[in-house]
Design a protein around this motif. Sequence first.
Motif, mmCIF file in Angstrom:
data_model
loop_
_atom_site.group_PDB
_atom_site.id
_atom_site.type_symbol
_atom_site.label_atom_id
_atom_site.label_comp_id
_atom_site.label_asym_id
_atom_site.label_seq_id
_atom_site.Cartn_x
_atom_site.Cartn_y
_atom_site.Cartn_z
ATOM 1 N N PRO A 1 85.197 70.210 34.896
ATOM 2 C CA PRO A 1 86.269 71.441 35.107
ATOM 3 C C PRO A 1 86.820 71.202 36.546
ATOM 4 C CG PRO A 1 84.133 72.358 34.418
ATOM 5 C CD PRO A 1 83.836 70.890 34.578
ATOM 6 N N VAL A 2 86.054 70.721 37.429
ATOM 7 C CA VAL A 2 86.775 70.403 38.789
ATOM 8 C C VAL A 2 87.451 69.413 38.592
ATOM 9 C CG1 VAL A 2 86.305 69.686 41.281
ATOM 10 C CG2 VAL A 2 84.905 71.448 40.100
ATOM 11 N N LEU A 3 87.258 68.235 38.137
ATOM 12 C CA LEU A 3 88.311 67.035 37.992
ATOM 13 C C LEU A 3 89.662 67.659 37.233
ATOM 14 C CD1 LEU A 3 86.099 64.168 37.303
ATOM 15 C CD2 LEU A 3 87.386 64.804 39.288
ATOM 16 N N LEU A 4 89.266 68.421 35.940
ATOM 17 C CA LEU A 4 90.578 68.959 35.434
ATOM 18 C C LEU A 4 91.288 69.833 36.102
ATOM 19 C CD1 LEU A 4 88.859 69.383 31.785
ATOM 20 C CD2 LEU A 4 90.464 67.527 32.377
ATOM 21 N N VAL A 5 90.762 70.646 36.889
ATOM 22 C CA VAL A 5 91.555 71.622 37.766
ATOM 23 C C VAL A 5 92.250 70.837 38.711
ATOM 24 C CG1 VAL A 5 91.480 73.432 39.490
ATOM 25 C CG2 VAL A 5 90.301 73.655 37.282
ATOM 26 N N VAL A 6 91.816 69.899 39.449
ATOM 27 C CA VAL A 6 92.484 69.122 40.408
ATOM 28 C C VAL A 6 93.648 68.192 39.631
ATOM 29 C CG1 VAL A 6 92.291 66.889 41.907
ATOM 30 C CG2 VAL A 6 90.332 68.851 41.964
ATOM 31 N N ASN A 7 93.328 67.799 38.703
ATOM 32 C CA ASN A 7 94.486 67.069 37.755
ATOM 33 C C ASN A 7 95.651 68.032 37.514
ATOM 34 O OD1 ASN A 7 95.800 64.877 36.608
ATOM 35 N ND2 ASN A 7 94.956 65.542 34.755
ATOM 36 N N PHE A 8 95.414 69.146 36.943
ATOM 37 C CA PHE A 8 96.427 70.236 36.712
ATOM 38 C C PHE A 8 97.127 70.529 37.923
ATOM 39 C CE2 PHE A 8 97.239 74.961 36.225
ATOM 40 C CZ PHE A 8 98.328 74.740 35.097
ATOM 41 N N VAL A 9 96.539 70.745 39.154
ATOM 42 C CA VAL A 9 96.949 71.085 40.238
ATOM 43 C C VAL A 9 97.928 70.030 40.738
ATOM 44 C CG1 VAL A 9 96.709 71.786 42.838
ATOM 45 C CG2 VAL A 9 95.351 73.003 41.008
ATOM 46 N N ARG A 10 97.576 68.967 40.653
ATOM 47 C CA ARG A 10 98.447 67.563 41.170
ATOM 48 C C ARG A 10 99.720 67.720 40.039
ATOM 49 N NH1 ARG A 10 94.809 62.941 40.557
ATOM 50 N NH2 ARG A 10 97.015 61.803 40.127
ATOM 51 N N SER A 11 99.560 67.931 39.008
ATOM 52 C CA SER A 11 100.774 67.998 38.148
ATOM 53 C C SER A 11 101.707 68.955 38.451
ATOM 54 C CB SER A 11 100.129 67.767 36.678
ATOM 55 O OG SER A 11 99.847 69.076 36.279
ATOM 56 N N VAL A 12 101.037 70.121 38.683
ATOM 57 C CA VAL A 12 102.071 71.426 39.174
ATOM 58 C C VAL A 12 102.839 70.976 40.484
ATOM 59 C CG1 VAL A 12 102.046 73.787 40.038
ATOM 60 C CG2 VAL A 12 100.644 72.987 37.924
ATOM 61 N N VAL A 13 102.103 70.455 41.510
ATOM 62 C CA VAL A 13 102.564 70.204 42.766
ATOM 63 C C VAL A 13 103.784 69.057 42.557
ATOM 64 C CG1 VAL A 13 102.128 69.080 44.969
ATOM 65 C CG2 VAL A 13 100.600 70.996 44.118
ATOM 66 N N ALA A 14 103.361 68.088 41.682
ATOM 67 C CA ALA A 14 104.258 66.935 41.430
ATOM 68 C C ALA A 14 105.570 67.302 40.577
ATOM 69 C CB ALA A 14 103.680 65.848 40.565
ATOM 70 N N ARG A 15 105.397 68.475 39.972
ATOM 71 C CA ARG A 15 106.603 68.845 39.029
ATOM 72 C C ARG A 15 107.543 69.790 40.132
ATOM 73 N NH1 ARG A 15 107.437 71.396 33.408
ATOM 74 N NH2 ARG A 15 109.306 72.193 33.572
ATOM 75 N N ARG A 16 106.829 70.603 41.133
ATOM 76 C CA ARG A 16 107.687 71.244 41.990
ATOM 77 C C ARG A 16 108.440 70.464 42.989
ATOM 78 N NH1 ARG A 16 104.236 76.927 43.536
ATOM 79 N NH2 ARG A 16 104.321 77.515 41.386
ATOM 80 N N ALA A 17 107.777 69.076 43.334
ATOM 81 C CA ALA A 17 108.486 68.481 44.142
ATOM 82 C C ALA A 17 109.501 67.534 43.459
ATOM 83 C CB ALA A 17 107.444 67.263 44.975
ATOM 84 N N GLU A 18 109.590 67.463 42.188
ATOM 85 C CA GLU A 18 110.856 66.652 41.756
ATOM 86 C C GLU A 18 111.986 67.630 41.414
ATOM 87 O OE1 GLU A 18 109.031 65.505 37.873
ATOM 88 O OE2 GLU A 18 108.113 63.738 38.935
ATOM 89 N N ARG A 19 111.584 69.021 41.580
ATOM 90 C CA ARG A 19 112.854 69.971 41.255
ATOM 91 C C ARG A 19 113.699 69.967 42.382
ATOM 92 N NH1 ARG A 19 110.435 75.847 39.532
ATOM 93 N NH2 ARG A 19 109.152 75.329 41.502
ATOM 94 N N PRO A 20 115.166 69.935 42.172
ATOM 95 C CA PRO A 20 116.060 69.850 43.165
ATOM 96 C C PRO A 20 116.058 71.252 44.195
ATOM 97 C CG PRO A 20 117.034 70.163 41.207
ATOM 98 C CD PRO A 20 115.692 69.792 40.830
ATOM 99 N N ARG A 21 116.095 71.253 45.399
ATOM 100 C CA ARG A 21 116.117 72.126 46.116
ATOM 101 C C ARG A 21 117.461 72.845 46.210
ATOM 102 N NH1 ARG A 21 111.912 71.132 51.064
ATOM 103 N NH2 ARG A 21 110.378 69.996 49.854
ATOM 104 N N VAL A 22 117.590 74.196 46.521
ATOM 105 C CA VAL A 22 118.860 74.844 46.294
ATOM 106 C C VAL A 22 118.851 75.328 47.765
ATOM 107 C CG1 VAL A 22 120.034 76.757 45.598
ATOM 108 C CG2 VAL A 22 118.465 75.570 43.831
#
Length: 101
Positions: A77-98
């Motif tokens: 569960p810890v590994l899956l939560v870390v992977n999930f958080v990394r994907s969320v952070v990566a997606r937010r970093a890819e969004r263009p800033r307004v």
Amino acid sequence: MNIDFGLDPEFSWYVVLLCVSGAAMLSIAAAKGFEQSDGARVLSALAGAGFLGYGLYLGFIFEGDSYWMFFQAFFLPVLLVVNFVRSVVARRAERPRVKRD
């Protein structure tokens, strides 16, 4: 119900942690809109269902004297939560800033 923190706190905490871990992994598997591979989503769903099912079995149906305690099961569960958080952070970093004026 088999959960009694006064009689056997180790068993009771194990059951609670199994259920919490299972519910968290099922939530991660069900989360839409995040960059998760299908394999990660399936792994989260299967492990979550297994953990939650075993926790409910131990907490409400189990009547024996011995049970299997998988300490290493809490690493997944810890590994899956870390992977999930990394994907969320990566997606937010890819969004263009307004810019706001």
